[in-house]
Design a protein around this motif. Structure first.
Motif, PDB file in Angstrom:
ATOM      1  N   LYS A 133       3.603  -5.347   6.268  1.00 48.00           N
ATOM      2  CA  LYS A 133       4.866  -4.731   6.697  1.00 48.00           C
ATOM      3  C   LYS A 133       5.952  -4.923   5.632  1.00 48.00           C
ATOM      4  N   GLU A 134       5.981  -6.111   5.041  1.00 48.81           N
ATOM      5  CA  GLU A 134       6.955  -6.411   4.002  1.00 48.81           C
ATOM      6  C   GLU A 134       6.779  -5.456   2.813  1.00 48.81           C
ATOM      7  N   HIS A 145       5.370  -2.422   2.859  1.00 49.88           N
ATOM      8  CA  HIS A 145       5.743  -1.057   3.252  1.00 49.88           C
ATOM      9  C   HIS A 145       7.260  -0.905   3.344  1.00 49.88           C
ATOM     10  N   ASP A 146       7.950  -1.963   3.757  1.00 51.30           N
ATOM     11  CA  ASP A 146       9.415  -1.921   3.765  1.00 51.30           C
ATOM     12  C   ASP A 146       9.959  -1.796   2.343  1.00 51.30           C
ATOM     13  N   TRP A 147       9.302  -2.481   1.408  1.00 48.34           N
ATOM     14  CA  TRP A 147       9.687  -2.375  -0.013  1.00 48.34           C
ATOM     15  C   TRP A 147       9.492  -0.947  -0.514  1.00 48.34           C
ATOM     16  N   TYR A 148       8.363  -0.374  -0.152  1.00 46.75           N
ATOM     17  CA  TYR A 148       8.088   1.007  -0.550  1.00 46.75           C
ATOM     18  C   TYR A 148       9.153   1.957   0.009  1.00 46.75           C
ATOM     19  N   HIS A 149       9.556   1.712   1.251  1.00 48.10           N
ATOM     20  CA  HIS A 149      10.571   2.573   1.860  1.00 48.10           C
ATOM     21  C   HIS A 149      11.903   2.482   1.113  1.00 48.10           C
ATOM     22  N   LEU A 150      12.217   1.306   0.587  1.00 40.75           N
ATOM     23  CA  LEU A 150      13.425   1.162  -0.227  1.00 40.75           C
ATOM     24  C   LEU A 150      13.375   2.092  -1.440  1.00 40.75           C
ATOM     25  N   TYR A 181       9.315 -11.437  -5.037  1.00 40.22           N
ATOM     26  CA  TYR A 181       8.122 -11.422  -4.181  1.00 40.22           C
ATOM     27  C   TYR A 181       7.141 -12.507  -4.616  1.00 40.22           C
ATOM     28  N   GLU A 186       4.774   8.452   8.749  1.00 40.88           N
ATOM     29  CA  GLU A 186       6.130   8.670   9.249  1.00 40.88           C
ATOM     30  C   GLU A 186       6.656  10.019   8.757  1.00 40.88           C
TER      31      GLU A 186
END
Length: 419
Positions: free
Chosen positions: A67-68, A70-75, A91, A179
């Motif tokens: 999850k961490e 994927h959150d980075w990727y979303h940034l 990281y 998404e």
């Protein structure tokens, strides 16, 4: 993931040869069979191989780390540069024993290198990943195809980029769930790439799809980016009123969210529009505004505006300011890599200003082969036409005719009518 695939992945990531991993444990041929999941090795052998690789034989899914990541990727998708860079630098799980975590990190690290314009590192990452491309699951394969497409886009290899984007879209529209913002991002890049290939009708279709999704998500910044790209498409087909309308809509959003870099992009494209309709003074004003609004890392954006200024000052005969911005352009190019396009543009104007006898040779031997190699048909058309004019002025009519024909052919390839 099967243990053989895991062993191959971590061996490649550790830059180990099969000989180095197998030494004093098993034969190289036996290791090859294990890595290709063609045989079942004993627990003792597998434990020895895993110990040498520094991983555990039995892995457990690290959902929090996934999850961490994927959150980075979303940034990065959201263009949030500072927090994305900060995450990468801090990281602590870059060498995770969990194969899914490790592979997703490598994938998103590839996107990070592209995001931060470290294209040499991105290219090296792609070459390494090709060695275990077959072990990626369908979701990993989507990201791989999309990111390689983005890499080729930045390298100006638009046909290659489109092939990867097509594969990514096929996966996206299959049974795999993504998404809606991910769908919009891929559509945006397909629109962007189609734009650069001169397939403007397709570009408009994909950008409008992306825009509809971003508007439903109330993502104002990405909506504005879509409006800008629509404006570029309309400008290229000489729908100047539509183009200006889209730029004004984008500017209203950028001002509302106080996004300076977005305003810089809008000002640049307004400058291009004014240049095309023959309003050099207005174009110069917008290019200058663009440069002042672009952040330090936006090197390519700055160079595009500098190139625009050089063109406009040359048009109006202000060679002093033309020379000033040419000097700025060369200085910026020298401090960065992979900027061959601008190097060619600036050398061309340098030769023009100094009335160099080498101009025709430079266009024929350097400019045209380079832009033909990357299939940038619009630049090929421009430089072929300029070379044709030079030969015509020197009464070399056969050569002039050849390059005028090349210019026309390249324009047809670039045109939206040639889809």
């Amino acid at each position: 993931m099967e243990i053989g695939s895991r062993i191959r992945f971590f061996r490649i990531q550790n830059n180990m040869t099969q000989e180095e991993l197998a030494q004093e444990i098993i034969s190289i041929s036996y290791l090859s069979k294990i890595e290709n999941n063609q045989t079942s090795a004993s627990i003792e052998v597998l434990e020895l191989l895993c110990e040498r690789l520094g991983i555990k034989l039995i892995e457990s899914e690290e959902y929090a780390q996934l999850k961490e990541l994927h959150d980075w990727y979303h940034l990065m998708v959201a263009r949030k540069r500072e927090p994305a860079v900060s995450f990468y630098e801090s990281y602590e799980c870059k060498n995770s024993n969990d194969s899914r975590v490790a592979i997703f990190f490598v994938l998103f690290e590839l996107r990070y290198f592209i995001f931060t314009n470290q294209l040499d590192k991105a290219e090296a990452q792609i070459k390494r990943m090709e060695l275990y491309r077959d072990i990626l699951d369908i979701r990993m394969s989507y990201f791989y195809e999309k990111f390689v497409g983005q890499f080729y886009y930045l390298k100006n290899h638009f046909s290659a980029a489109m092939e990867h984007f097509k594969v990514a879209e096929e996966i996206l529209t299959s049974s795999v769930h993504f998404e809606s913002w991910e769908t919009a991002d891929l559509y945006y890049y397909k629109g962007l790439n189609n734009n650069r290939m001169g397939k403007l009708a397709l570009s408009i279709v994909y950008i409008q799809k992306a825009l509809a999704i971003y508007q439903s998500l109330y993502d104002l910044k990405r909506s504005a980016e879509c409006q800008i790209l629509l404006g570029i498409c309309y400008e290229k087909i000489n729908e100047f009123e539509m183009a200006e309308k889209n730029y004004l809509l984008a500017a209203k959003v950028a001002e509302g969210i106080n996004d300076s870099s977005l305003l810089g992009l809008i000002y640049h494209n307004q400058g291009v529009l004014y240049s095309k309709v023959g309003k050099s003074n207005e174009a110069i004003e917008q290019f200058l505004n663009s440069i002042t609004h672009k952040e330090e890392h936006m090197v390519i954006g700055k160079l595009r505006s500098i190139h625009g200024l050089i063109e406009e000052y040359y048009k109006i005969g202000d060679h002093e300011r033309c020379q000033k911005w040419l000097k700025e352009g060369f200085a910026l190019v020298e401090t960065h890599q992979n900027l061959q396009d601008f190097t060619i543009h600036f050398i061309y104007y340098d030769y023009l200003l100094n009335k160099s006898e080498n101009l025709s040779r430079f266009i024929e031997k350097d400019a045209l082969p380079y832009f033909e190699g990357i299939e940038h048909h619009l630049h090929v058309a421009y430089y072929a036409e300029e070379l044709g004019k030079i030969y015509q002025e020197n009464h070399k009519y056969k050569l002039a005719s050849y390059y005028f024909s090349k210019a026309i052919s390249s324009l047809k390839k670039h045109s939206h009518l040639n889809q």
